[in-house]
Scaffold this active site. Structure first.
Site, short mmCIF file in Angstrom:
data_model
loop_
_atom_site.label_atom_id
_atom_site.label_comp_id
_atom_site.label_asym_id
_atom_site.label_seq_id
_atom_site.Cartn_x
_atom_site.Cartn_y
_atom_site.Cartn_z
N ASN A 279 0.83 -1.20 0.00
CA ASN A 279 0.00 0.00 0.00
C ASN A 279 0.87 1.25 0.00
OD1 ASN A 279 -2.67 -1.01 -0.03
ND2 ASN A 279 -2.52 -1.56 2.13
N CYS B 282 -5.75 -7.13 -3.23
CA CYS B 282 -6.22 -6.78 -1.88
C CYS B 282 -7.29 -7.78 -1.49
CB CYS B 282 -6.77 -5.35 -1.88
SG CYS B 282 -7.48 -4.83 -0.30
N HIS B 283 -7.23 -8.28 -0.25
CA HIS B 283 -8.19 -9.31 0.15
C HIS B 283 -9.52 -8.74 0.63
CE1 HIS B 283 -5.21 -8.69 3.52
NE2 HIS B 283 -6.32 -8.25 4.06
N HIS C 261 -10.02 -0.38 -1.96
CA HIS C 261 -10.60 -0.06 -0.65
C HIS C 261 -11.89 0.75 -0.77
CE1 HIS C 261 -7.03 -0.73 2.34
NE2 HIS C 261 -7.15 -1.70 1.47
#
Length: 443
Positions: free
Chosen positions: A147, A168-169, A198
């Site tokens: 990130n 990204c999980h 996000h």
């Protein structure tokens, strides 16, 4: 034989889990696993863990460890990046300085003033990595976990021909959470999720072919326990009609609504029961709490004879590498350039969309327009981050300031002049880590 390079392999948890997943694929079980880190102690811990997984799984894989990045990258087929540019002593100021001006930050690794300064420090390192890849493994694919995801991927995608995506999980993690809330099994769920990292939205979320949003709405409004688990995200859903990826704490710092006043922080960012409700400096506190114990925790894992779990987890990376190497094609959500994939976000911006991968590479899927009530938040965030990336590439401190001017939380709290003062203090604090900048005054 496949060679997989791990850059930032000292990230013990990530490296251990990614290796475990990779070796579950027969096509990859004899891979060369090239571990690289600049911290020799962390690197050795990861080498021991990876070798233990190889031994207990009786895999024919080969483990290499080096502090030479070019040695790790030479001839690689895939590159996994999990670096952190600067320790707690460096990035803590990304959170502490804004707080002194009244900007209350929860995590600070993705966007806003803290995420932007992390990007300014990290982009030069990431560009060095992809330039090395161009020379040493030009056909390799980079899978980035570092990130701030969107800004790092955007900078690399602008400056390099290397095939890459950011992983990204939060997408699959949130999808599983929503399924749990309505009592569904994940193998009965179909969804389409798109936006930016996000801050992507479940444009479709179906259970056995039926729209599950009414059931999610019922769960959030009628079950206090479910509402309290993700207070910020549930409020966003109830008012915007689409569910957003990533935790309440993260999302509370990406918009205008939850952190601009102490009473709002108290109401929405304090009592949630999810993993990250939104406390000030949450991740900074986590790192500080582990500073004296992380070595003991790793040694405990290494000494625990029952610690190794060889069952595949839920990260995307292993399935992507397997597909690239000729295995079963795979669909995941990845961070890629916007080539008319999302029609109401800027061309070229880094977007998070469904992607198919096979031996021919990455194939992002056209999504169309985001709903009008969620697209504005994505657009203003993209605008801010586009300026930040340009500032990182050109060393322009005024553009750093202007990018933060448009950060929703900062703008809700501070005046233009106050933002300028804050940015100049942050630039001065980071001057040793910004080699691309010739000066540090906002003129």
């Amino acid at each position: 034989m496949t060679k997989i390079a791990f850059i930032g392999a000292g990230s013990f948890g990530f490296t251990r889990k990614l290796v475990r997943d990779i070796l579950t694929f027969p096509r990859l079980e004899d891979a060369t696993l090239a571990l690289m880190d600049i911290d020799s102690e962390r690197l050795d811990f990861s080498r021991q863990a990876v070798q233990r997984i190889v031994d207990e799984g009786e895999y024919p894989a080969k483990v290499e460890a080096t502090m030479d990045r070019q040695e790790a990258l030479e001839g690689a087929d895939a590159v996994l990046c999990t670096i952190l540019s600067g320790g707690v002593d460096v990035w803590q100021h990304d959170i502490l300085i804004p707080k002194s001006y009244g900007v209350d930050i929860n995590v600070g690794d993705t966007r806003g003033p803290s995420g932007i300064f992390r990007a300014l420090r990290t982009i030069p390192v990431m560009l060095d990595i992809v330039k090395d890849m161009e020379a040493l493994c030009p056909d390799a694919t980079m899978l980035n976990y570092t990130n701030p995801m969107a800004m790092l991927c955007r900078a690399m995608q602008r400056e390099s021909f290397i095939q890459l995506t950011g992983l990204c999980h939060s997408v699959q993690g949130t999808a599983a959470m929503l399924a749990r809330w309505i009592g569904a099994s994940m193998d009965e769920i179909e969804y389409t999720c798109a936006g930016i990292n996000h801050m992507a939205w479940y444009l479709k979320y179906e259970w056995n072919g039926e729209d599950a949003y009414p059931m999610i709405h019922e769960a959030v409004t009628e079950n206090e326990e479910i509402y309290n688990e993700e207070q910020v995200r549930n409020e966003m859903f109830l008012h915007l009609d689409y569910y957003v990826t990533e935790s309440s704490g993260h999302n509370s710092e990406y918009n205008w609504w939850f952190r601009k006043r102490p009473d709002l922080i108290e109401e929405y960012c304090t009592e949630g029961t999810g993993w990250n409700p939104g406390h000030y400096a949450y991740i900074l506190d986590q790192y500080r709490n582990r500073e004296d114990t992380w070595k003991d925790d790793i040694r405990e894992w290494l000494e625990d004879e029952n610690a190794v779990d060889l069952e595949r987890g839920h990260e995307y990376a292993a399935s992507i590498i397997n597909a690239l190497q000729g295995g079963r094609p795979y669909k995941f959500n990845g961070n890629v350039p916007n080539t008319q994939l999302i029609t109401n976000l800027p061309e070229g911006a880094c977007v998070e969309v469904p992607v198919y991968v096979d031996s021919g590479g990455l194939h992002p899927i056209h999504v169309g327009a985001l709903p009008p009530q969620v697209a504005p938040l994505n657009r203003i965030t993209v605008a801010s981050e586009e300026m930040a990336v340009e500032a990182a590439l050109t060393g322009d401190p005024r553009l750093v300031y202007q990018s933060i001017v448009y950060d929703p939380l900062t703008a809700a709290v501070l005046s233009l002049e106050e933002i300028k003062e804050m940015v100049e203090e942050m630039l001065d604090q980071n001057r040793d880590y910004l080699p691309q900048f010739e000066h540090f005054k906002v003129e």
